[in-house]
Design a protein around this motif. Sequence first.
Motif, PDB file in Angstrom:
ATOM      1  N   SER A 143       0.832  -1.203   0.000  1.00 10.40           N
ATOM      2  CA  SER A 143       0.000   0.000   0.000  1.00 10.40           C
ATOM      3  C   SER A 143       0.868   1.256   0.000  1.00 10.40           C
ATOM      4  CB  SER A 143      -0.983  -0.004   1.174  1.00 10.40           C
ATOM      5  OG  SER A 143      -0.334   0.243   2.401  1.00 10.40           O
ATOM      6  N   PHE A 144       1.962   1.235   0.735  1.00 11.47           N
ATOM      7  CA  PHE A 144       2.895   2.369   0.734  1.00 11.47           C
ATOM      8  C   PHE A 144       3.496   2.565  -0.652  1.00 11.47           C
ATOM      9  CE2 PHE A 144       2.779   3.338   5.093  1.00 11.47           C
ATOM     10  CZ  PHE A 144       3.671   4.357   5.384  1.00 11.47           C
ATOM     11  N   ILE A 145       3.975   1.474  -1.233  1.00  9.50           N
ATOM     12  CA  ILE A 145       4.646   1.547  -2.530  1.00  9.50           C
ATOM     13  C   ILE A 145       3.681   1.999  -3.624  1.00  9.50           C
ATOM     14  CG2 ILE A 145       5.879   0.214  -4.302  1.00  9.50           C
ATOM     15  CD1 ILE A 145       7.490   0.846  -1.697  1.00  9.50           C
ATOM     16  N   ASP A 146       2.496   1.402  -3.661  1.00 11.33           N
ATOM     17  CA  ASP A 146       1.516   1.778  -4.687  1.00 11.33           C
ATOM     18  C   ASP A 146       1.110   3.244  -4.559  1.00 11.33           C
ATOM     19  OD1 ASP A 146       1.630  -0.787  -5.687  1.00 11.33           O
ATOM     20  OD2 ASP A 146      -0.318  -1.401  -4.851  1.00 11.33           O
ATOM     21  N   ALA A 147       0.845   3.689  -3.345  1.00 14.05           N
ATOM     22  CA  ALA A 147       0.447   5.094  -3.137  1.00 14.05           C
ATOM     23  C   ALA A 147       1.589   6.035  -3.500  1.00 14.05           C
ATOM     24  CB  ALA A 147       0.003   5.313  -1.687  1.00 14.05           C
ATOM     25  N   SER A 148       2.807   5.667  -3.137  1.00 10.82           N
ATOM     26  CA  SER A 148       3.937   6.549  -3.443  1.00 10.82           C
ATOM     27  C   SER A 148       4.163   6.655  -4.944  1.00 10.82           C
ATOM     28  CB  SER A 148       5.215   6.083  -2.732  1.00 10.82           C
ATOM     29  OG  SER A 148       5.689   4.873  -3.261  1.00 10.82           O
ATOM     30  N   ALA A 159       9.575  12.510   0.920  1.00 10.30           N
ATOM     31  CA  ALA A 159       8.479  13.369   1.384  1.00 10.30           C
ATOM     32  C   ALA A 159       7.143  12.626   1.323  1.00 10.30           C
ATOM     33  CB  ALA A 159       8.427  14.648   0.548  1.00 10.30           C
ATOM     34  N   ILE A 160       6.943  11.852   0.284  1.00  7.98           N
ATOM     35  CA  ILE A 160       5.701  11.081   0.147  1.00  7.98           C
ATOM     36  C   ILE A 160       5.606  10.042   1.262  1.00  7.98           C
ATOM     37  CG2 ILE A 160       4.525   9.367  -1.293  1.00  7.98           C
ATOM     38  CD1 ILE A 160       5.648  11.001  -3.749  1.00  7.98           C
ATOM     39  N   LEU A 217       2.640   9.588   3.929  1.00  7.15           N
ATOM     40  CA  LEU A 217       1.907   8.335   4.082  1.00  7.15           C
ATOM     41  C   LEU A 217       1.965   7.835   5.524  1.00  7.15           C
ATOM     42  CD1 LEU A 217       2.965   6.527   0.792  1.00  7.15           C
ATOM     43  CD2 LEU A 217       0.707   7.487   1.329  1.00  7.15           C
ATOM     44  N   ARG A 218       3.139   7.939   6.133  1.00  6.07           N
ATOM     45  CA  ARG A 218       3.266   7.539   7.536  1.00  6.07           C
ATOM     46  C   ARG A 218       2.378   8.409   8.416  1.00  6.07           C
ATOM     47  NH1 ARG A 218       5.050   8.282  12.426  1.00  6.07           N
ATOM     48  NH2 ARG A 218       6.122   6.628  13.575  1.00  6.07           N
ATOM     49  N   ALA A 219       2.362   9.695   8.136  1.00  4.33           N
ATOM     50  CA  ALA A 219       1.502  10.597   8.911  1.00  4.33           C
ATOM     51  C   ALA A 219       0.032  10.208   8.763  1.00  4.33           C
ATOM     52  CB  ALA A 219       1.724  12.048   8.467  1.00  4.33           C
ATOM     53  N   VAL A 261       1.413   3.541  15.752  1.00  2.00           N
ATOM     54  CA  VAL A 261       2.382   3.437  14.655  1.00  2.00           C
ATOM     55  C   VAL A 261       3.796   3.355  15.224  1.00  2.00           C
ATOM     56  CG1 VAL A 261       3.337   4.602  12.630  1.00  2.00           C
ATOM     57  CG2 VAL A 261       0.861   4.530  12.974  1.00  2.00           C
ATOM     58  N   ASP A 262       4.091   4.164  16.238  1.00  2.00           N
ATOM     59  CA  ASP A 262       5.408   4.090  16.885  1.00  2.00           C
ATOM     60  C   ASP A 262       5.648   2.698  17.469  1.00  2.00           C
ATOM     61  OD1 ASP A 262       5.903   6.760  16.273  1.00  2.00           O
ATOM     62  OD2 ASP A 262       5.403   7.485  18.296  1.00  2.00           O
ATOM     63  N   GLU A 263       4.612   2.127  18.109  1.00  2.00           N
ATOM     64  CA  GLU A 263       4.732   0.788  18.685  1.00  2.00           C
ATOM     65  C   GLU A 263       4.928  -0.268  17.594  1.00  2.00           C
ATOM     66  OE1 GLU A 263       1.168   0.364  21.000  1.00  2.00           O
ATOM     67  OE2 GLU A 263       1.930   1.654  22.618  1.00  2.00           O
ATOM     68  N   LEU A 264       4.209  -0.124  16.499  1.00  2.00           N
ATOM     69  CA  LEU A 264       4.360  -1.061  15.379  1.00  2.00           C
ATOM     70  C   LEU A 264       5.793  -1.022  14.852  1.00  2.00           C
ATOM     71  CD1 LEU A 264       3.275  -2.980  13.188  1.00  2.00           C
ATOM     72  CD2 LEU A 264       2.543  -0.945  11.914  1.00  2.00           C
ATOM     73  N   GLU A 265       6.319   0.173  14.643  1.00  2.10           N
ATOM     74  CA  GLU A 265       7.698   0.299  14.152  1.00  2.10           C
ATOM     75  C   GLU A 265       8.698  -0.274  15.155  1.00  2.10           C
ATOM     76  OE1 GLU A 265       7.369   4.181  11.237  1.00  2.10           O
ATOM     77  OE2 GLU A 265       7.797   4.510  13.353  1.00  2.10           O
ATOM     78  N   ALA A 266       8.482  -0.010  16.442  1.00  2.73           N
ATOM     79  CA  ALA A 266       9.386  -0.537  17.466  1.00  2.73           C
ATOM     80  C   ALA A 266       9.345  -2.068  17.491  1.00  2.73           C
ATOM     81  CB  ALA A 266       9.021   0.035  18.836  1.00  2.73           C
TER      82      ALA A 266
END
Length: 152
Positions: free
Chosen positions: A17-22, A108-109, A113-115, A126-131
């Motif tokens: 989803s990140f890649i397609d949106a970017s 920047a994209i 997307l993360r935001a 999201v912070d917990e997921l990344e951690a």
Amino acid sequence: MAEGYELPLLLFAGFRSFIDASHAELAEQGHPDVRPAYGFALQAVGRDGVTPGELGRRLGVSKQAAGKTVERLERLGYVERTDDPDDGRRKLVGLTPRGVDVLQRSAAIFDRLRAGWAERLGAERVDELEAALREMVPAGGLRLDAAGWFGA
């Protein structure tokens, strides 16, 4: 309880989803020809440039496959080959201003997307997921050879 196969599929779907949106945004911003594998290659070229052989090693593909990727990226104006100042027999592959532009726009994209994920899920989740993912990814697990791993 979820089935074991769901986790890798969900992780992949999130990545996708990140890649397609970017890439949709990059196309709107003047880079319609960039493909996901090209992003890995451009990251692997880096700021200092790289030899085609080293690019292949970084991407986990043969020198010949790396050479074909370089040819495509060169035709599209994202990289250029120059003489290696340390060894006149070698060529270096370096980013062009267009290559730098696409990487800056991508960064920047990805931030936007993360935001968006943080807005929808909450910044703390999201912070917990990344951690949690950092904890589970083996040392040296952030590699650029995904294109080669997928067989591209």
